[in-house]
Scaffold this motif. Structure first.
Motif, PDB file in Angstrom:
ATOM      1  N   VAL A   7       0.871  -1.172   0.000  1.00 56.85           N
ATOM      2  CA  VAL A   7       0.000   0.000   0.000  1.00 56.85           C
ATOM      3  C   VAL A   7       0.908   1.221   0.000  1.00 56.85           C
ATOM      4  CG1 VAL A   7      -1.803   1.287   1.209  1.00 56.85           C
ATOM      5  CG2 VAL A   7      -1.782  -1.222   1.311  1.00 56.85           C
ATOM      6  N   ALA A   8       0.776   2.040  -1.029  1.00 61.40           N
ATOM      7  CA  ALA A   8       1.565   3.264  -1.136  1.00 61.40           C
ATOM      8  C   ALA A   8       0.626   4.458  -1.099  1.00 61.40           C
ATOM      9  CB  ALA A   8       2.368   3.271  -2.434  1.00 61.40           C
ATOM     10  N   VAL A   9       1.032   5.485  -0.370  1.00 60.86           N
ATOM     11  CA  VAL A   9       0.252   6.714  -0.296  1.00 60.86           C
ATOM     12  C   VAL A   9       1.116   7.835  -0.862  1.00 60.86           C
ATOM     13  CG1 VAL A   9      -0.977   8.328   1.209  1.00 60.86           C
ATOM     14  CG2 VAL A   9      -0.960   5.872   1.749  1.00 60.86           C
ATOM     15  N   PHE A  10       0.493   8.644  -1.710  1.00 64.55           N
ATOM     16  CA  PHE A  10       1.184   9.748  -2.364  1.00 64.55           C
ATOM     17  C   PHE A  10       0.452  11.054  -2.096  1.00 64.55           C
ATOM     18  CE2 PHE A  10       1.831   5.969  -4.882  1.00 64.55           C
ATOM     19  CZ  PHE A  10       3.163   6.014  -5.253  1.00 64.55           C
ATOM     20  N   ARG A  59       9.192  -0.569  -3.341  1.00 66.11           N
ATOM     21  CA  ARG A  59       9.897   0.714  -3.323  1.00 66.11           C
ATOM     22  C   ARG A  59      10.258   1.158  -4.739  1.00 66.11           C
ATOM     23  NH1 ARG A  59      13.907   2.973  -4.648  1.00 66.11           N
ATOM     24  NH2 ARG A  59      14.933   1.059  -5.306  1.00 66.11           N
ATOM     25  N   ALA A  60      10.684   0.218  -5.569  1.00 70.56           N
ATOM     26  CA  ALA A  60      11.057   0.550  -6.945  1.00 70.56           C
ATOM     27  C   ALA A  60       9.846   1.052  -7.734  1.00 70.56           C
ATOM     28  CB  ALA A  60      11.678  -0.665  -7.624  1.00 70.56           C
ATOM     29  N   ASP A  75       4.134   7.449   2.113  1.00 62.59           N
ATOM     30  CA  ASP A  75       4.022   6.266   2.965  1.00 62.59           C
ATOM     31  C   ASP A  75       4.056   5.026   2.081  1.00 62.59           C
ATOM     32  OD1 ASP A  75       3.667   4.767   5.313  1.00 62.59           O
ATOM     33  OD2 ASP A  75       1.490   4.863   5.204  1.00 62.59           O
ATOM     34  N   LEU A  76       4.685   3.971   2.577  1.00 65.41           N
ATOM     35  CA  LEU A  76       4.704   2.684   1.890  1.00 65.41           C
ATOM     36  C   LEU A  76       4.677   1.593   2.942  1.00 65.41           C
ATOM     37  CD1 LEU A  76       5.020   0.825  -0.589  1.00 65.41           C
ATOM     38  CD2 LEU A  76       7.501   1.132  -0.361  1.00 65.41           C
ATOM     39  N   ARG A  77       3.753   0.657   2.778  1.00 65.39           N
ATOM     40  CA  ARG A  77       3.650  -0.482   3.695  1.00 65.39           C
ATOM     41  C   ARG A  77       3.582  -1.765   2.886  1.00 65.39           C
ATOM     42  NH1 ARG A  77      -0.998   2.145   7.534  1.00 65.39           N
ATOM     43  NH2 ARG A  77       0.141   4.072   7.840  1.00 65.39           N
ATOM     44  N   VAL A  78       4.294  -2.770   3.358  1.00 65.93           N
ATOM     45  CA  VAL A  78       4.266  -4.080   2.715  1.00 65.93           C
ATOM     46  C   VAL A  78       4.003  -5.107   3.804  1.00 65.93           C
ATOM     47  CG1 VAL A  78       5.562  -5.770   1.366  1.00 65.93           C
ATOM     48  CG2 VAL A  78       5.908  -3.327   0.955  1.00 65.93           C
ATOM     49  N   ARG A  79       3.076  -6.010   3.534  1.00 66.07           N
ATOM     50  CA  ARG A  79       2.756  -7.071   4.489  1.00 66.07           C
ATOM     51  C   ARG A  79       2.383  -8.322   3.706  1.00 66.07           C
ATOM     52  NH1 ARG A  79      -3.021  -4.677   6.662  1.00 66.07           N
ATOM     53  NH2 ARG A  79      -3.909  -4.406   4.610  1.00 66.07           N
ATOM     54  N   SER A  80       2.409  -9.442   4.381  1.00 69.61           N
ATOM     55  CA  SER A  80       2.049 -10.679   3.698  1.00 69.61           C
ATOM     56  C   SER A  80       0.581 -10.610   3.283  1.00 69.61           C
ATOM     57  CB  SER A  80       2.281 -11.886   4.609  1.00 69.61           C
ATOM     58  OG  SER A  80       1.337 -11.897   5.664  1.00 69.61           O
TER      59      SER A  80
END
Length: 150
Positions: A7-10, A59-60, A75-80
């Motif tokens: 989930v990325a927030v811009f 991120r890329a 913001d950037l979140r990564v989860r399974s």
């Protein structure tokens, strides 16, 4: 390979049509732009061997979106994917307040809460509006109080 959710927030006050197409290619999932707040949220799935690899892949993609010039990542979140499903099925408890609780916290009348909502752009937006009135997260109201009413 495991499946992950990112989930990325811009910060993106405006998103041009070609930008929407580009985002759809970068983030094959859900992309939502809130013109009122100027926030764009992209949610997508990806496959990677582990969390560091998933985070680097995400991120890329975010960096590529930022290079377009209309979206600044905040913001950037990564989860399974498994954890994402659990959180969707069983969200944590929220502390929600109606106008009465907000008024009590601010030591003002309910009518003044309505005036704040209409007249102060810094005042938090309700997360829902029900027949009984607006509903806010307690945290957003406390944050407003900490920043603007102390």
């Amino acid at each position: 390979m495991e499946e992950w959710q990112a989930v990325a927030v811009f910060r993106a006050p405006e998103v041009p049509e070609d930008g929407r197409r580009h985002l759809g290619e970068l983030f094959p999932g859900t992309t939502v732009h809130d013109a009122r707040t100027g926030r764009l949220t992209a949610t997508w799935r990806l496959r990677a061997d582990d969390l560091p690899a998933a985070a680097e892949t995400a991120r890329a993609r975010v960096a590529e979106a930022a290079a377009s010039g209309f979206a600044e990542p905040v913001d950037l979140r990564v989860r399974s994917a498994e954890m994402a499903e659990v959180e969707i099925a069983h969200p944590g408890p929220l502390e929600l307040w109606g106008s009465g609780e907000v008024a009590g916290h601010l030591s003002v009348s309910r009518q003044y809460v309505a005036q704040l909502l209409e007249g102060d752009p810094r005042f938090p937006r309700p997360v829902a509006t029900l027949r009984g009135g607006h509903v806010w997260t307690a945290g957003s109201v406390r944050h407003y109080t900490d920043l603007y009413r102390s």
